[in-house]
Design a protein around this motif. Structure first.
Motif, PDB file in Angstrom:
ATOM      1  N   LEU A   1     -71.908   9.352 -40.738  1.00 62.08           N
ATOM      2  CA  LEU A   1     -72.251   7.931 -40.593  1.00 62.08           C
ATOM      3  C   LEU A   1     -71.015   7.077 -40.862  1.00 62.08           C
ATOM      4  CD1 LEU A   1     -74.077   5.451 -40.288  1.00 62.08           C
ATOM      5  CD2 LEU A   1     -74.761   5.753 -42.695  1.00 62.08           C
TER       6      LEU A   1
ATOM      7  N   TRP B   1     -69.449   4.555 -38.212  1.00 67.99           N
ATOM      8  CA  TRP B   1     -69.316   3.148 -38.632  1.00 67.99           C
ATOM      9  C   TRP B   1     -67.869   2.684 -38.476  1.00 67.99           C
ATOM     10  CZ3 TRP B   1     -73.471   0.154 -40.211  1.00 67.99           C
ATOM     11  CH2 TRP B   1     -73.161  -1.100 -40.745  1.00 67.99           C
TER      12      TRP B   1
ATOM     13  N   SER C   1     -74.418   2.203 -35.681  1.00 64.57           N
ATOM     14  CA  SER C   1     -73.478   1.291 -36.345  1.00 64.57           C
ATOM     15  C   SER C   1     -73.228   0.053 -35.486  1.00 64.57           C
ATOM     16  CB  SER C   1     -72.162   2.016 -36.625  1.00 64.57           C
ATOM     17  OG  SER C   1     -72.379   3.151 -37.437  1.00 64.57           O
TER      18      SER C   1
ATOM     19  N   GLN D   1     -76.134  -2.144 -35.735  1.00 65.86           N
ATOM     20  CA  GLN D   1     -76.180  -2.780 -37.056  1.00 65.86           C
ATOM     21  C   GLN D   1     -75.139  -3.907 -37.157  1.00 65.86           C
ATOM     22  OE1 GLN D   1     -78.619  -1.699 -38.949  1.00 65.86           O
ATOM     23  NE2 GLN D   1     -78.194  -3.132 -40.625  1.00 65.86           N
ATOM     24  N   LEU D   2     -74.010  -3.713 -36.481  1.00 68.38           N
ATOM     25  CA  LEU D   2     -72.947  -4.727 -36.512  1.00 68.38           C
ATOM     26  C   LEU D   2     -73.210  -5.863 -35.517  1.00 68.38           C
ATOM     27  CD1 LEU D   2     -69.937  -2.245 -36.825  1.00 68.38           C
ATOM     28  CD2 LEU D   2     -70.591  -3.926 -38.551  1.00 68.38           C
TER      29      LEU D   2
ATOM     30  N   PHE E   1     -66.523   2.079 -46.822  1.00 70.09           N
ATOM     31  CA  PHE E   1     -67.850   1.659 -46.365  1.00 70.09           C
ATOM     32  C   PHE E   1     -68.996   2.171 -47.237  1.00 70.09           C
ATOM     33  CE2 PHE E   1     -65.098   2.336 -42.542  1.00 70.09           C
ATOM     34  CZ  PHE E   1     -64.857   0.993 -42.261  1.00 70.09           C
TER      35      PHE E   1
ATOM     36  N   LEU F   1     -73.031   1.308 -46.962  1.00 70.87           N
ATOM     37  CA  LEU F   1     -73.870   2.274 -46.239  1.00 70.87           C
ATOM     38  C   LEU F   1     -74.952   2.845 -47.153  1.00 70.87           C
ATOM     39  CD1 LEU F   1     -71.173   4.101 -44.080  1.00 70.87           C
ATOM     40  CD2 LEU F   1     -72.647   2.168 -43.473  1.00 70.87           C
TER      41      LEU F   1
END
Lengths: 340, 340
Positions: free
Chosen positions: B150, B154, B183, B186-187, B293, B297
Motif C-alpha cells: 500500500l 500510495w 491511492s 483516495q487522493l 506515509f 495509512l
C-alpha cells in the motif's frame, strides 16, 4: 533576402532566400533585429544530426513586426517582439498547463530559419510577446536570449526546483549552463556549483552567481559535489549538455529526493532503469516551454535586473555566419550574435 | 524459530532459523502477527535476481514488540507495530525530506527475513509506528499492506501527482497497481484507468475506484489511453511492473507536462533519452519511502476508510509458504498472506 543555409556538415553559407510572407491568417512576418547560433545548431553542423539537403538555420529571434495576418490580434506592425523557438497557439490544454513547446499545434521555428533578414512566425498571437516600446540597442542581446537560451536555462532551474535553501549543481558551461546559473541565482538558490574547466566561462559563472567551481568531470566531478554537500549530493542539478556522461553526472550529483532539470538535447542517451530507480531523483526536462516564461524574462531584462546578453562573446554581421559557427564549434566562442 | 528460506530459484523452504535477538541498542525484536509474499520476492524465486546461497525471505511485517534495545524510546514491548521494508533513522537530512528508504543509515529488511515467527528491526524508533491499541484481527491484513504494498502504491500515486481533476493511468494489475488505484482515488483523482486483462483484478480495480478498464497493452494500450483523453494522454501514470514495456507504456500514456510515478523494481530497463526528452513528462519513483506515509495509512485503515487488505486472496499458515510463492508465480493469487 539574405539568410543562413546549411548545405552539409561544416558547410554554412549566407545566400539569397525567398522573402517570407503571410501564409496563414495567424502568421506574422518580422524584420529581425538580431539572431544567433544555438548549441543545438552544432549537432547538424557537426554531422551528428543528419543534414537532408540545404536547410535554413536558426530558431532564436527578436525583431520588429512588419506585417500580420488577418486573424492576428495581440501584435501589430511596428512593435518589437520576442518569440519562442517553438510556435504555439497558447490556448490548448497543453499550453495552458505551461508546456507550449509541446502545443498540439506547435511549429518548430528551426525549419523557418531565423538567421536571416526576415522571418515568418506562425501562430503569432500565441508565440510572440511585444515589449512596451522599442527597447534600447544595448538590451537587444539580452532580449534575444529570452527566445531560447535564457528561457531554456530558466526552465532547467525551475525543473530542478532551484530555490531558497537549495544547493544546485550545473552540468555544462555553455550558454545554457551559464544562464542556468543566472536563473538558479534569480530563483533564490543558496549555493550554485558550476562544473567548468574553461577559465572565461568560470569567470562568467561566478559573475552570474555561482558560489563554487568544480573542474572535475564524470565520477570525480560527482565525488567533488558530494564532498561539498556532506556526502549527500546537491538538492538540484541542471543538465545542459545532452550526452550520456552529462546526464549520469547530473543524476549522480543529486541527492535522493532531489530534482534534475535536463535541457541538453539528448543524443545517444540510454538511462539505466535500475540506477535511476535507486537514485530516487525527480527527472524533468525537454524542450523548454519558453513562452511560459517570456513575459517575466523580458521584464527582468528591461528592468536591467539580469544581464543574460553577456553570453554573447562574439558579435558579427549576418554575412559572417560561417565564422560564428566555426568559433562556436571550436569552443572559442560561448555564443555568437548575428546582425542582419 | 520457523522461517522461510530460499535455497535456489523455485526452492522455498520453511525451516528452523536462529531466533533474532537485540544486536544494537536501537533494535527491536517483534513477534510477527502476519507477513506476506511481495512481487519483488518473485525476482529471485524466478531466478531473475541471482540467489547467493540460502536467503531468509520477506520484508513486509506487522507484529507485537517482544523486546527493545536500551536506546529505543518510541515503542515498547506489547505494542502492535507496523514498519517499513527499509529500516531508517528518520532523523537524517534525507529522511527529513521524506525519503526514508534512502536514509543514510538505511537497512533493507529483506536480508533479515520477515516471513518468520520473529524479526529483528534495526533503528526501531525511526522505522516502526505503533497503533494506539492492539487492532482487531480483521484489520491486520490491511495494516500489513501499509508496510510495503500500500505504501508503494500510495507513493506512486503521490509521485504521479494524482489528485482532483486528474486522469490517472495505472500500468500493472498486481497488488501494487491495484493499491495505486485505491491511492489515486483516495487522493481525489477524477478518472482512473486501470490497465488489466484479468477479470478478478479488473473487478477489484473497479471496486477500488477505477473508472475505466483498458485491456490492451503496449502501443495499443497507449492508443486506447489517448482515445480516452482527447488525444493528449493521461495527466498521471502509475507504473507498477518494472519492465521495459511497462515503463515505456507509462511514459507514452502520459501527456506533456504530466507525471509518471514508477515503483516497479526496474529490471533490464533502458530509457531512451531522446524520447524521454520530447515526452516532456516528469519522472519520479524508486523504493517507496513508506515511513513517510505510515501514520496516515495506518489511520485510514483503523478508521476503516480504506480496505487495502482485500488484495490478499490467499491466506496460508507460514509452513505452507512454498504454496504461496507458487500461486503468486503462476498469477493464480494476487498476493498471499502468511500466518506464523
Amino acid at each position: 533576402m539574405r539568410g543562413v543555409v546549411l548545405h552539409a556538415p561544416g558547410d554554412v553559407r549566407v545566400e539569397e532566400r525567398e522573402d517570407p510572407r503571410i501564409v496563414e491568417p495567424t502568421d506574422a512576418v518580422i524584420r529581425l533585429s538580431a539572431a544567433c547560433v544555438c548549441g543545438s545548431d552544432l549537432w547538424p553542423y557537426r554531422g551528428i544530426d543528419k543534414v537532408e539537403g540545404p536547410s535554413p538555420m536558426g530558431h532564436e529571434y527578436v525583431g520588429v513586426v512588419e506585417e500580420v495576418g488577418a486573424d492576428v490580434r495581440t501584435v501589430r506592425p511596428g512593435q518589437f517582439v520576442v518569440g519562442s523557438f517553438f510556435a504555439s497557439d497558447n490556448t490548448c490544454e497543453i499550453c495552458r498547463a505551461g508546456y507550449q513547446s509541446s502545443c498540439v499545434h506547435r511549429v518548430g521555428m528551426g525549419g523557418l530559419g531565423s538567421q536571416a533578414e526576415f522571418l515568418r512566425v506562425p501562430l503569432a498571437d500565441g508565440t510572440l510577446v511585444a515589449t512596451p516600446e522599442i527597447p534600447p540597442d544595448d538590451l537587444v542581446p539580452g532580449l534575444l536570449t529570452a527566445s531560447d537560451v535564457l528561457g531554456t536555462g530558466w526552465f532547467a532551474a525551475v525543473a530542478a526546483h532551484a530555490g531558497p535553501g537549495k544547493t544546485v549543481a550545473v552540468v555544462g558551461d555553455g550558454a545554457v549552463g551559464l544562464l542556468g546559473v543566472l536563473s538558479a541565482r534569480q530563483l533564490g538558490a543558496e549555493r550554485i556549483i558550476a562544473m567548468s574547466r574553461h577559465e572565461p566561462r568560470q569567470k562568467l559563472a561566478l559573475e552570474y552567481g555561482a558560489t563554487d567551481i568544480v573542474t572535475e568531470r564524470g565520477d570525480e566531478g560527482v565525488a567533488r559535489i558530494r564532498d561539498l554537500t556532506d556526502g549527500l549530493g546537491a538538492h538540484s542539478a541542471i543538465e545542459a549538455v545532452g550526452t550520456q556522461e552529462s546526464m549520469m553526472q547530473a543524476i549522480r550529483a543529486t541527492r535522493p529526493g532531489g530534482h534534475v532539470g535536463y535541457v541538453g538535447v539528448t543524443h545517444d542517451v540510454e538511462l539505466p532503469g535500475m540506477e535511476l530507480f535507486f537514485s530516487h531523483v525527480h527527472l524533468h526536462g525537454g524542450p523548454a516551454p519558453v513562452r511560459r516564461f517570456l513575459p517575466e524574462l523580458i521584464d527582468l531584462v528591461l528592468r536591467r535586473e539580469i544581464d543574460p546578453g553577456r553570453v554573447f562573446d562574439l558579435d558579427l554581421p549576418l554575412d559572417r555566419a560561417a565564422e560564428a559557427y566555426r568559433a562556436m564549434d571550436e569552443r572559442r566562442s560561448i555564443k555568437a550574435l548575428l546582425r542582419p
